[in-house]
Design an enzyme around this catalytic site. Structure first.
Site, mmCIF file in Angstrom:
data_model
loop_
_atom_site.group_PDB
_atom_site.id
_atom_site.type_symbol
_atom_site.label_atom_id
_atom_site.label_comp_id
_atom_site.label_asym_id
_atom_site.label_seq_id
_atom_site.Cartn_x
_atom_site.Cartn_y
_atom_site.Cartn_z
ATOM 1 N N LYS A 1 37.419 13.907 -38.349
ATOM 2 C CA LYS A 1 38.073 13.171 -39.438
ATOM 3 C C LYS A 1 37.246 13.459 -40.695
ATOM 4 C CE LYS A 1 38.241 9.839 -41.855
ATOM 5 N NZ LYS A 1 38.195 9.940 -43.329
ATOM 6 N N GLY B 1 27.444 9.179 -43.199
ATOM 7 C CA GLY B 1 27.964 8.449 -44.355
ATOM 8 C C GLY B 1 27.088 7.262 -44.678
ATOM 9 N N GLU C 1 24.086 9.487 -38.977
ATOM 10 C CA GLU C 1 23.283 10.137 -40.018
ATOM 11 C C GLU C 1 23.630 9.415 -41.311
ATOM 12 O OE1 GLU C 1 21.157 12.415 -39.106
ATOM 13 O OE2 GLU C 1 21.966 12.431 -37.082
ATOM 14 N N CYS D 1 21.874 12.928 -49.332
ATOM 15 C CA CYS D 1 21.256 11.783 -48.664
ATOM 16 C C CYS D 1 19.734 11.880 -48.633
ATOM 17 C CB CYS D 1 21.819 11.600 -47.270
ATOM 18 S SG CYS D 1 21.829 13.099 -46.312
ATOM 19 N N GLU E 1 20.719 3.181 -52.268
ATOM 20 C CA GLU E 1 21.065 4.592 -52.448
ATOM 21 C C GLU E 1 22.120 4.674 -53.552
ATOM 22 O OE1 GLU E 1 23.219 6.604 -49.229
ATOM 23 O OE2 GLU E 1 21.836 8.260 -49.514
#
Ligand code: NAI
Ligand code: MG
Length: 500
Positions: A193, A246, A268, A302, A402
């Site tokens: 996806k 994500g 992750e 990230c 973040e």
């Protein structure tokens, strides 16, 4: 779309693929008719102009994809092929990705707002990952003898079955490679996806899967919204493994959904990486590198270094060098060869970045440089932001969350212990770097940072074979890119025969 095509001379292959109305899900070896008329608009991040429509799939298409992947696992012979025979298909797929590198890179650059050369690097990286795990599968044994008394015993490893993957929008094709390559090389079948913002290259892969002759149903790609297609996949009771990349918020949801079915999960997630800079470095050179790092993919990385922790003796020189380097950065469209930093992925992400530039200073971290909305030459709209530097205490929201934009948070330290403490003052634990010419100190500090990865005098260093993954809020489940990841996609089994 026509405006973009004229301005950047898109390849006809790109135009033809984007003209699909809508671009359909790739299930069981075919681009199939979606179950509903719902579509997602795919937008060029650099101009905010719609470039394609993609089917917005939901639970029904996910069910069909899982069923196709299950059937392929049971009936196509894929999991039981000798690894060297499966390798022929996977290397052929990598060859085709290489052949269509420019098509894929154009699409990826448009979809994400990436610089063209960065998009090329991403597509190339996907090929390398596919080849790395394919070769590993050919040269590693799945059977090992266990030495015990009175028994003959051995361990076997088998593929699991259907493995599910949910990907984000920052590195769509690179992360697709990191995710599915070990699973496929191990003999599993997959359902992917992609992110709703950036589904194009993952869907284009369907053409190459067909051409490579990979059996129907081995790789399925279902585009759709997270809470619909993504949630249906995460909840599916018959997937055997899940891998999600994500945000931590969605990661927790995925882990809960998969936990309900006892499906093993890899997460992750995000990061808030530190670069700890000691006074003995070439200050200007290090500042230039860190400005490059935070502007790479407009900070939407990230593992980027978004907290710059700088020793007192070189702090002022460091800040003035950063200002000089930021001033030289040319903001523009990703396909414009003069561009040094492109847009962020969407207007929504732009709002998110700008909101941190309001909240950080409100909570006591003044803006040292830049900030605000930006415009790119020749683009009416587009999700552009100016790079920014803030400075303040470690507990400030801009130092803790973040941001995923070109925003650096600068802090000052005096002793080595203080530098390490500041680097570790985060809930995340993905990747950090230490910058010094003292080799012993470099190793000491690198090992003292609580995160999955530490780099020395560099940042964002990825080597196939070196494991990459986060701890704490940055993830769980063993990470990616290492040889261990291949074994994560093989279920262990021990077999014992008493000898008397
Ligand atoms: P997100 O975590 O919502 O999206 C990532 C993927 O999860 C997408 O494919 C999305 O469709 C899917 N998803 C979303 N909700 C879902 C649900 N309920 N069930 C199943 N799948 C679901 O990330 P988002 O909202 O696009 O970005 C927000 C922030 O997350 C960013 O600003 C950044 O800080 C962080 N992020 C971190 C990434 C990383 O690589 N660590 C990548 C993307 C975002
Ligand atoms: Mg989201």
């Amino acid at each position: 779309m026509a405006q973009i095509a004229v301005r950047f001379r898109l390849m006809t292959e790109v135009e033809d693929f984007l003209a699909g109305d809508p671009i359909r899900p790739f299930i069981n070896g075919k681009y199939m008719e979606p179950r509903s008329e719902a579509t997602l608009e795919v937008v060029d991040a650099g101009s905010s102009i719609p470039i394609a429509h993609v089917a917005a799939c939901g639970g029904e298409e996910i069910e069909e994809a899982v069923r196709a992947a299950e059937r392929a696992f049971e009936e196509s012979g894929w999991p039981t092929l000798p690894p060297n025979e499966r390798a022929v298909y996977l290397h052929r797929l990598a060859d085709l990705v290489e052949r269509d590198m420019k098509v894929l890179a154009d699409m990826e650059a448009l979809d994400c707002g990436k610089l063209h050369q960065a998009a090329f690097a991403d597509i190339g990286n996907c090929c390398q990952t596919l080849r790395y795990y394919t070769d590993l599968s050919v040269h590693t044994s799945r059977r090992s003898t266990i030495a015990v008394s009175g028994h003959e015993a051995w361990a076997m490893r088998h593929p699991y079955g259907v493995c599910a993957f949910i990907f984000p929008w920052n590195f769509p094709f690179l992360l697709l490679g990191w995710g599915i390559s070990p699973a496929l090389a191990a003999g599993n079948t997959v359902v992917v996806k992609p992110a709703e913002d950036t589904p194009l290259t993952s869907l284009y892969l369907g053409k190459l899967i067909q051409e490579a002759g990979i059996p129907d149903g081995v790789i399925n790609v279902v585009p759709g919204l997270g809470p619909k297609a993504g949630a249906a996949l995460a909840r599916h009771p018959r997937i055997k493994r899940m891998s999600f990349t994500g945000s931590p918020e969605v990661g927790k949801f995925i882990a809960t959904a998969c936990g309900g079915n006892l499906v093993p999960t890899k997460l992750e997630l995000g990061g808030k990486g530190a670069a700890v800079v000691f006074e003995d470095v070439d200050v200007k050179d290090t500042a230039n590198k860190l400005v490059q790092i935070i502007s790479f993919h407009t900070g939407q990385v990230c593992c980027t270094a978004s907290r710059w922790i700088v020793q007192k003796a070189c702090y002022e020189e460091f800040l003035s060098s950063c200002t000089e380097a930021f001033d030289k950065l040319k903001i523009g469209h990703g396909l414009d060869s003069r561009t040094g930093m492109g847009p962020v992925v969407s207007l929504k992400q732009k709002e998110r970045v700008l909101s941190f530039l309001d909240r950080g200073p409100e909570e006591g971290a003044p803006l040292l440089y830049g900030g605000g909305s930006a415009k790119a030459e020749g683009c009416e709209s587009g999700s552009y932001v100016k790079p920014a530097m803030l400075s303040g205490p470690p507990e400030n929201i801009a130092a803790q969350k973040e941001i995923f934009g070109p925003v650096a948070y600068v802090m000052l330290f005096e002793t080595e212990e203080e530098g390490i403490r500041l680097a570790n003052s985060t809930e995340y634990g993905l990747a950090n770097s230490v910058w010094t010419n003292d080799a012993a100190r470099a190793s000491r500090v690198a090992e003292a940072m609580v995160a999955g990865n530490s780099w020395i005098n560099a940042h964002n260093v990825f080597v196939h074979g070196v494991p990459y993954g986060g701890v704490n809020l940055s993830g769980l489940g063993g990470g990616v890119l290492g040889p261990e990841t291949y074994f994560d996609y093989l279920r262990p089994q021990s077999i014992v025969r008493p000898l008397q």
